[in-house]
Every structure is written in structure tokens, then in C-alpha cells.
Scaffold this active site. Sequence first.
Site, PDB file in Angstrom:
ATOM      1  CB  CYS A  24      -0.949   0.017   1.206  1.00 12.00           C
ATOM      2  SG  CYS A  24      -2.216  -1.273   1.165  1.00 12.00           S
ATOM      3  NE  ARG A  25       1.619   2.077   5.507  1.00 13.12           N
ATOM      4  CZ  ARG A  25       1.978   1.763   6.750  1.00 13.12           C
ATOM      5  NH1 ARG A  25       2.021   2.726   7.667  1.00 13.12           N
ATOM      6  NH2 ARG A  25       2.283   0.519   7.069  1.00 13.12           N
ATOM      7  CB  SER A  26       6.713   1.409   0.782  1.00  8.90           C
ATOM      8  OG  SER A  26       6.412   0.044   0.659  1.00  8.90           O
ATOM      9  CG  ASP A 136      -1.523  -0.351   7.640  1.00 10.13           C
ATOM     10  OD1 ASP A 136      -2.040  -0.394   6.506  1.00 10.13           O
ATOM     11  OD2 ASP A 136      -1.085  -1.343   8.240  1.00 10.13           O
TER      12      ASP A 136
END
Length: 170
Positions: A24-26, A136
Site C-alpha cells: 500500500c504505502r511504500s 496504514d
Amino acid sequence: MNRDNRLGTNKKHKILFVCLGNICRSPAAEGIFRAIVERNGAHDGFETDSAGTYSGHRGDLPDRRMRRAAAARGYELTHRARPVETDDFFDFDLIIVMDDNNFTDLIHMAPSVETSRKIKRMSDYFSRHSLDYVPDPYYMGTDGFELVLDLLEDACRNLYASLEDELHGK
Ligand code: 4NP
């Protein structure tokens, strides 16, 4: 010649973005940062990748919800998830984490004090947000993914500007 002058040599900025799952984020941070680099015609000056502290999603594409939200803003996310490895601490100049759990995990993984100094928080680069981490979004709804993209666009813009300043010795 100044050995640290990255414009005068072929030395690249090597940046690794890290979160928990690397789905998701990175990978979103990597996609956004790469788009900024491309937009600035600075492809030759940067090498980027992303990884996770958790290996359970190894080989997966980014989460479908993140791919959809990112695509709506013009970012195509094609990264395949992988866990952080010890070599990453030597191969990259900057390791940028999304939250305090990532930070603590990587501090424990770092093979030396010197390499641990490469670990920075994405929130250090926020200019429009008062959060001190990138949340997250995995168990959040659509708004969570949009918030993450807002935070990452802000931070990546400032990260790029700080490295460009460095290139020009500011
Ligand atoms: P990320 O989100 O760290 O931004 O990639 C997550 C993705 C998967 C899980 C946790 C966080 N997981 O537990 O599977």
C-alpha cells in the site's frame, strides 16, 4: 572535483521506501516519487525501490484499492512486494519509513550505527499536514487511501526539493 557533487559525477540518489506489507504505502510513495523525478527530467539522478518489514506479500502487486486510487491520480503502480534485506542498508543512501513501527523494526535490522542513520521518517517531509506518520490504510475505507496519497504527494514533493537543493549545493 568535489567528490560529493552529484551533478558533476554519475552518483545517483538511491532511495528505498519502506512500510509493513509493501503493498500500500511504500509502493505508492515509490510511484509518486518516480513521477516527480520523470516530470523534472531527473531520471539519471535517482534510483528508487520499495520494500516491506513483513514478507507475507512477497511477489504481490500493490493492493487493488491502492492501485485504483493511485491510477485516478495518474500513477501506475507495478511494483512487486519484497521484504527489506540487509544489503538494502548498504545499497541505498536514504531509507524512508512510513511510521514508528517501521522505524523501530529497521533500527533493529540495521547492520551498523552508520547504516541506521540512513533511516528517515516520511513525515519529516510533510509541509501541509500535522500528522507524524503515514497511517496504514489496509483496514481503512476509500478515504484512508486518499489521505495516504495526499500525505505522500506532499512529502515526495518536499523530499525531491530537498535532494535537488543538495544537488545544487544549497
Ligand atoms: P502497507 O499496508 O504496510 O502500507 O503495505 C499493509 C498491507 C498489508 C498488511 C498490513 C499493512 N498485512 O497485514 O497484510
